[in-house]
Design a protein around this motif. Structure first.
Motif: not given
Length: 320
Positions: A3-20
């Motif tokens: 069982x794998x949990x993929x942990x990622x950060x909430x995206x706070x802007x539309x900047x491509x480096x963050x949406x990626x």
């Protein structure tokens, strides 16, 4: 079943480096499903401790850590793995100590020097009086990744008084000065295998004639803005070192040494500059580099003849 949990950060802007990070999450999820793993995706936000503690309730086998920032700050990338580590929850990628050190470029360069790994000379902002008038320098963010804050406006010689005054106004705790190496840019990805590391095929960023009268750097626009000339005029190629196997072998050896010296695990990338005399300089070490479908890491993976499932399986097998 794993069982794998993929942990990622909430995206706070539309900047491509963050949406990626969403593209990375989707790639990992698909690969895990193809490997017949049970997979859940969880985002961490402002209530970081509660979000991490929620993971314990899921009784996962392992957390696939894709968190790239905390509270919108890239320099806090290590907060999530720090909590995972404290709560004894297994997670993928470079361990806490390595993530902190490689994220702080100045600390990383000091450890490179300690381990006799080649890197360009560097200075604090308030050491500008020590700079050599015959050399060119660049002011860079200490903490930010993904080429954030990398701009030709911060490339200077101390005779350029206007630029120097601008550089001197930068925060000593957020920026540093590095000798600018004018040369080839080579990125080399590394993937764990059987408690060791496999160095994937080296990629070279080729700068077109557009850069003939401009500094050759992969700044933010070149990395993320698909509509910019900087992006269009920088292209990744493999196989460019086959006519210089001595240089290729040196680069691979440095990567292997770096993996051990920095206690890297899972996957990483080392960015190099090579000057006209084939002198090698490490620009930076990237723990947990981007693994979106169009990333340099995945391109190197495919060039080596591997697919995403092999990558994800090997990263998971080398977890903390």
């Amino acid at each position: 079943m794993m069982k794998i949990i993929i942990l990622y950060n909430q995206v706070l802007s539309n900047n491509p480096d963050q949406v990626d990070v969403i593209n990375q999450r989707d790639l990992v999820k698909k690969a895990c499903e193809n490997l017949n793993y049970e997979v859940i995706s969880l985002a961490v936000g402002n209530n970081l401790l509660a979000d991490i503690e929620a993971i314990k309730k899921e009784n996962s086998t392992i957390v696939f850590n894709l968190v790239e920032e905390t509270f919108g700050k890239g320099e806090l990338i290590y907060f999530a793995p720090a909590l995972l580590n404290a709560l004894k929850i297994p997670y993928t990628g470079v361990p806490l100590d390595a993530l902190f050190i490689t994220t702080n470029k100045v600390l990383a360069k000091k450890l490179m020097r300690y381990n006799e790994l080649p890197t360009a000379d560097f200075y604090a902002i308030d050491e500008i009086v020590k700079l050599n008038p015959a050399k060119t320098y660049i002011a860079k963010p200490i903490w930010e990744e993904a080429s954030v804050g990398i701009t030709e406006d911060y490339i200077f010689n101390i005779s350029e008084t206007t630029k120097v005054k601008t550089i001197q106004q930068l925060s000593n705790s957020h920026y540093f000065i590095e000798e600018f190496i004018d040369g080839r840019e080579i990125n080399i990805s590394m993937l764990a295998t059987n408690n060791k590391v496999e160095v994937l095929p080296p990629a070279e960023i080729i700068f077109s004639e557009y850069f003939n009268n401009k500094p050759k750097i992969v700044g933010y626009e070149a990395k993320w803005d698909e509509n910019s000339e900087e992006y269009k005029q920088t292209n990744r190629f493999f196989g460019t070192l086959e006519n210089n196997l001595t240089l290729k072998e040196k680069l691979i050896s440095i990567c292997e040494h770096t993996w051990k010296a920095f206690n890297l695990k899972g996957y990483a990338r080392v960015d190099f500059r090579v000057d006209k005399n084939d002198n090698i300089f490490i620009l930076e070490i990237n723990g947990n580099p981007c693994i979106s479908p169009d990333s340099g890491f995945v391109a190197a993976l495919k060039n080596a003849g591997y697919n995403e499932e092999i990558m994800i399986k090997r990263i998971i097998e080398d977890s903390n």
